[in-house]
Design an enzyme around this catalytic site. Structure first.
Site, PDB file in Angstrom:
ATOM      1  N   SER A 153       0.849  -1.186   0.000  1.00 28.57           N
ATOM      2  CA  SER A 153       0.000   0.000   0.000  1.00 28.57           C
ATOM      3  C   SER A 153       0.882   1.234   0.000  1.00 28.57           C
ATOM      4  O   SER A 153       2.016   1.207   0.498  1.00 28.57           O
ATOM      5  CB  SER A 153      -0.891   0.007   1.253  1.00 28.57           C
ATOM      6  OG  SER A 153      -1.530   1.261   1.415  1.00 28.57           O
ATOM      7  N   TYR A 166      -1.580  -0.926  10.400  1.00 29.03           N
ATOM      8  CA  TYR A 166      -1.688  -1.199   8.964  1.00 29.03           C
ATOM      9  C   TYR A 166      -0.427  -0.752   8.226  1.00 29.03           C
ATOM     10  O   TYR A 166       0.146  -1.519   7.430  1.00 29.03           O
ATOM     11  CB  TYR A 166      -2.907  -0.479   8.407  1.00 29.03           C
ATOM     12  CG  TYR A 166      -3.215  -0.814   6.960  1.00 29.03           C
ATOM     13  CD1 TYR A 166      -3.862  -2.003   6.636  1.00 29.03           C
ATOM     14  CD2 TYR A 166      -2.867   0.054   5.931  1.00 29.03           C
ATOM     15  CE1 TYR A 166      -4.163  -2.312   5.317  1.00 29.03           C
ATOM     16  CE2 TYR A 166      -3.161  -0.247   4.608  1.00 29.03           C
ATOM     17  CZ  TYR A 166      -3.808  -1.434   4.305  1.00 29.03           C
ATOM     18  OH  TYR A 166      -4.093  -1.733   2.997  1.00 29.03           O
TER      19      TYR A 166
END
Length: 270
Positions: A153, A166
């Site tokens: 990401s 995350y």
């Protein structure tokens, strides 16, 4: 149009979102796909949807798998290997525990959130890769091995508040990618990473299907204009990156950013 070479893809987190859309596009281009997810409701719905679109029962298979459970990973990979006759061409480590996106910052984050994020987002891709290696590696009858694509990401490199769990795991996935590139080269296995930015996949789920929700719903003109490409990303953008990394045998250790150029923008206070 069917793909020149049909390949065997194992895609994690394929019940909804990017994983579902990616699997659908791979199937539509003639590939075979083994889809796994821990959300039984979404996965069952996806199975029904795909079954109505792809009538050949041998083209895809789905399996419920909790990626925080190592024993389930091992048994599911064995099932996938059986489905693919012991030859996996591409492993896409796409699944992620996303509760750590804006959920809690380091000052009040629970140990459970942290540990689950590590288990699903980082340990699971390592275990999936490990268990898939016998079916990915080159051999006397297979001069070129398969490849692994880790879905990281842009949050691995930049963040917002309350993203520690995350962002950390997605950054760790880049480290895992670079290490495996070197270690797995003798086995003929290439390893690359994709870093998606804003990929709008709100329509890739059961509720959206039941409501007949179009891809554009929820997006404003300003949302599109924020992207240097003039539009928010879609799952086709990710699919094209996956296809490139699969087909280009000269690429390994690469990190492809699919974010509409947003991470290249300089942003100042207004």
């Amino acid at each position: 149009m069917a793909a020149t070479t049909a390949r065997n893809y194992l895609v994690t987190g394929a019940g909804r979102g990017i994983g579902r859309g990616l699997s659908r596009l791979l199937l539509s281009h003639g590939h075979r796909v083994f889809l796994l997810d821990n959300n039984a409701e979404e996965l069952d719905h996806t199975t029904t949807v795909l079954s109505s679109q792809f009538k050949t029962s041998n083209q895809f298979r789905t399996a419920h798998c909790d990626l925080s459970k190592p024993d389930q990973i091992a048994s599911t990979v064995k099932d996938a290997a059986t489905f693919f006759d012991s030859k996996i061409d591409v492993l896409v480590n796409n699944a992620a525990h996303t509760a750590g996106v804006g959920g809690a910052d380091v000052s009040d984050m629970s140990l459970d959130l942290w540990n689950t994020s590590l288990a699903v987002n980082l340990t699971a891709p390592m275990l999936m890769s490990q268990h898939c290696l016998p079916y990915l590696s080159k051999s006397s009858s297979r001069p070129a091995g398969g490849c692994i694509i880790n879905m990281s990401s842009t949050r691995a490199r930049q963040s917002e508040p309350a993203n520690e769990a995350y962002a950390t795991t997605k950054a760790g996935l880049l480290g895992l990618t670079q290490s495996m590139v070197v270690s797995l080269a003798p086995k003929g296995v290439r390893v690359n990473a994709i870093l998606p930015g804003w990929i709008h996949v709100a329509n890739e789920c059961k509720a959206a299907d039941e409501a007949g929700q179009p891809w554009e719903e929820g997006l404003s003109t300003a949302d599109h204009e924020w992207q240097l490409t003039g539009r928010v990303g879609n799952v086709e953008d990710v699919w094209r990156a996956v296809e490139y990394l699969t087909e280009c045998s000269g690429v390994t250790g690469s990190e492809i950013v699919v974010d509409g150029g947003v991470t290249r923008k300089m942003v100042y206070p207004e």
